[in-house]
Motif scaffolding. Structure first.
Motif, mmCIF file in Angstrom:
data_model
loop_
_atom_site.group_PDB
_atom_site.id
_atom_site.type_symbol
_atom_site.label_atom_id
_atom_site.label_comp_id
_atom_site.label_asym_id
_atom_site.label_seq_id
_atom_site.Cartn_x
_atom_site.Cartn_y
_atom_site.Cartn_z
ATOM 1 N N MET A 21 22.533 -10.871 19.857
ATOM 2 C CA MET A 21 22.874 -9.557 20.409
ATOM 3 C C MET A 21 24.381 -9.538 20.659
ATOM 4 N N GLU A 22 25.018 -8.398 20.355
ATOM 5 C CA GLU A 22 26.453 -8.314 20.627
ATOM 6 C C GLU A 22 26.720 -8.229 22.122
ATOM 7 N N VAL A 23 27.730 -8.960 22.600
ATOM 8 C CA VAL A 23 28.115 -8.871 24.011
ATOM 9 C C VAL A 23 29.627 -8.616 24.081
ATOM 10 N N PRO A 24 30.113 -8.072 25.202
ATOM 11 C CA PRO A 24 31.559 -7.861 25.322
ATOM 12 C C PRO A 24 32.315 -9.199 25.342
ATOM 13 N N ASP A 25 33.615 -9.167 24.940
ATOM 14 C CA ASP A 25 34.460 -10.381 24.934
ATOM 15 C C ASP A 25 34.421 -11.090 26.290
ATOM 16 N N SER A 26 34.363 -10.286 27.358
ATOM 17 C CA SER A 26 34.426 -10.859 28.701
ATOM 18 C C SER A 26 33.191 -11.681 29.056
ATOM 19 N N GLU A 27 32.151 -11.630 28.197
ATOM 20 C CA GLU A 27 30.908 -12.349 28.534
ATOM 21 C C GLU A 27 30.560 -13.491 27.587
ATOM 22 N N THR A 28 31.388 -13.697 26.533
ATOM 23 C CA THR A 28 30.991 -14.698 25.528
ATOM 24 C C THR A 28 30.890 -16.108 26.121
ATOM 25 N N HIS A 29 31.641 -16.384 27.187
ATOM 26 C CA HIS A 29 31.609 -17.735 27.767
ATOM 27 C C HIS A 29 30.288 -18.039 28.496
ATOM 28 N N LEU A 30 29.423 -17.032 28.600
ATOM 29 C CA LEU A 30 28.151 -17.227 29.317
ATOM 30 C C LEU A 30 26.990 -17.587 28.388
ATOM 31 N N TYR A 31 27.248 -17.542 27.087
ATOM 32 C CA TYR A 31 26.152 -17.667 26.110
ATOM 33 C C TYR A 31 26.432 -18.714 25.037
ATOM 34 N N GLY A 32 25.371 -19.015 24.273
ATOM 35 C CA GLY A 32 25.567 -19.643 22.977
ATOM 36 C C GLY A 32 26.095 -18.540 22.075
#
Ligand code: G1P
Length: 300
Positions: free
Chosen positions: A168-179
């Motif tokens: 799922m696409e997420v905002p740049d500000s959240e990529t550090h929370l996921y694989g």
């Protein structure tokens, strides 16, 4: 809520639900109650995940459990005294609802004795999964879709004969929370992954495509996880195992269809409660009315 019936032939028989975590983000609610038992409206989050599995034709749910979390197993067992009381009081509908939960599926469980990470939790299921493809469903990720999320992935797995992760696409500000996975779209929504990393540091993510907690994997992942050194947070990460799987035999991503709620986050949990309540005809009217009133009251 009655047990959903599988719409077509099963594509997957087994799924693993890692549920050994301490749920510290929801303390004090989770001091004596597993976070997987916290309700969305009136149904534990875990039951929604199991219902999704059942709707996808899965017959065996393997719960990776931890100390003090026996109520998760009890929830899918017969509640003999409670059922007898409901019967005696003529509460037929409640009785049927309760019986449907225990009839839903076979729940097997394994204890993860130490919190060594998601990859290690999945590895704990090896003996119960055996040598066949299986699903992994993370309890924090609720996917609301007519076509169950795990089933969407199972179809891709059987078509391409490669492991599949939900994206799922997420905002740049959240990529550090996921694989995070990157690759090339080879068919509508299907991505041939060429890189996958667990919780990349800010500004280093290879894409905006986040892994959401649904996976369909070949049993080969177990041999990989067994030799997987600890990664981010000192934990054995499933994503690191998937990076090895990708190099050895390829790995796909699938942009699933449906709405996703992060029930592991307080705002996400509240949103899921409101969204699922709004789907109930008996709750929708009064809830919308009250929401309208508080929105009006909040306005300056
Ligand atoms: C886990 C996985 C991560 C994935 C996420 C989805 O992380 O390690 O790769 O993107 O679930 O919810 P967690 O949220 O448990 O930290």
């Amino acid at each position: 809520m009655s047990a959903p019936t599988p719409k077509t032939e099963p594509l997957l028989r087994k799924c693993v639900i890692p549920a050994a975590g301490l749920g510290t983000r929801f303390l004090p609610a989770t001091k004596a109650i597993p976070k997987e038992m916290l309700p969305i409206v009136d149904t534990p989050t875990l039951q929604y995940i199991v219902q999704e599995a059942v709707s996808a034709g899965i017959t065996d749910v393997i719960l990776i459990s931890g100390r003090g979390k026996e109520s998760m197993i009890d929830h899918f067992d017969l509640a003999v005294e409670l059922e007898a009381t409901l019967k005696a009081r003529g509460k037929e509908e409640e009785f049927r609802k309760l019986r449907a939960i225990s009839d839903m599926v076979t729940v097997l469980s394994v204890r993860q004795k130490e919190p060594l990470g998601l990859g290690h939790a999945v590895l704990c299921a090896r003996g119960l999964v055996g040598n066949e493809p299986f699903g992994v469903m993370l309890g924090d990720d609720m996917i609301d879709s007519e076509d169950p999320g795990i089933r969407q992935l199972a179809r891709v797995f059987h078509q391409y004969k490669q492991g599949v992760v939900a994206l799922m696409e997420v905002p740049d500000s959240e990529t550090h929370l996921y694989g995070i996975a990157a690759g090339k779209e080879i068919a509508d929504g299907v991505i041939q992954i060429d890189r996958i990393v667990e919780k990349p540091k800010r500004g280093t993510a290879p894409s905006n495509l986040a892994v959401i907690g649904r996976y369909v994997l070949p049993p080969d992942i177990f041999g990989i996880l067994e030799n997987q050194p600890p990664g981010v947070g000192g934990e054995i990460q499933l994503t690191d195992g998937l990076a090895t799987l990708q190099k050895q035999q390829g790995l796909l991503g699938y942009r699933f269809k449906g709405l996703r709620y992060d029930a592991g986050d307080k705002v996400g949990y509240l949103k899921a409660n409101i969204a699922y309540a709004l789907k109930r005809p008996e709750l929708r009217g009064p809830l919308l009315e009250w929401l309208g009133e508080i929105v009006k009251a909040e306005k300056p």
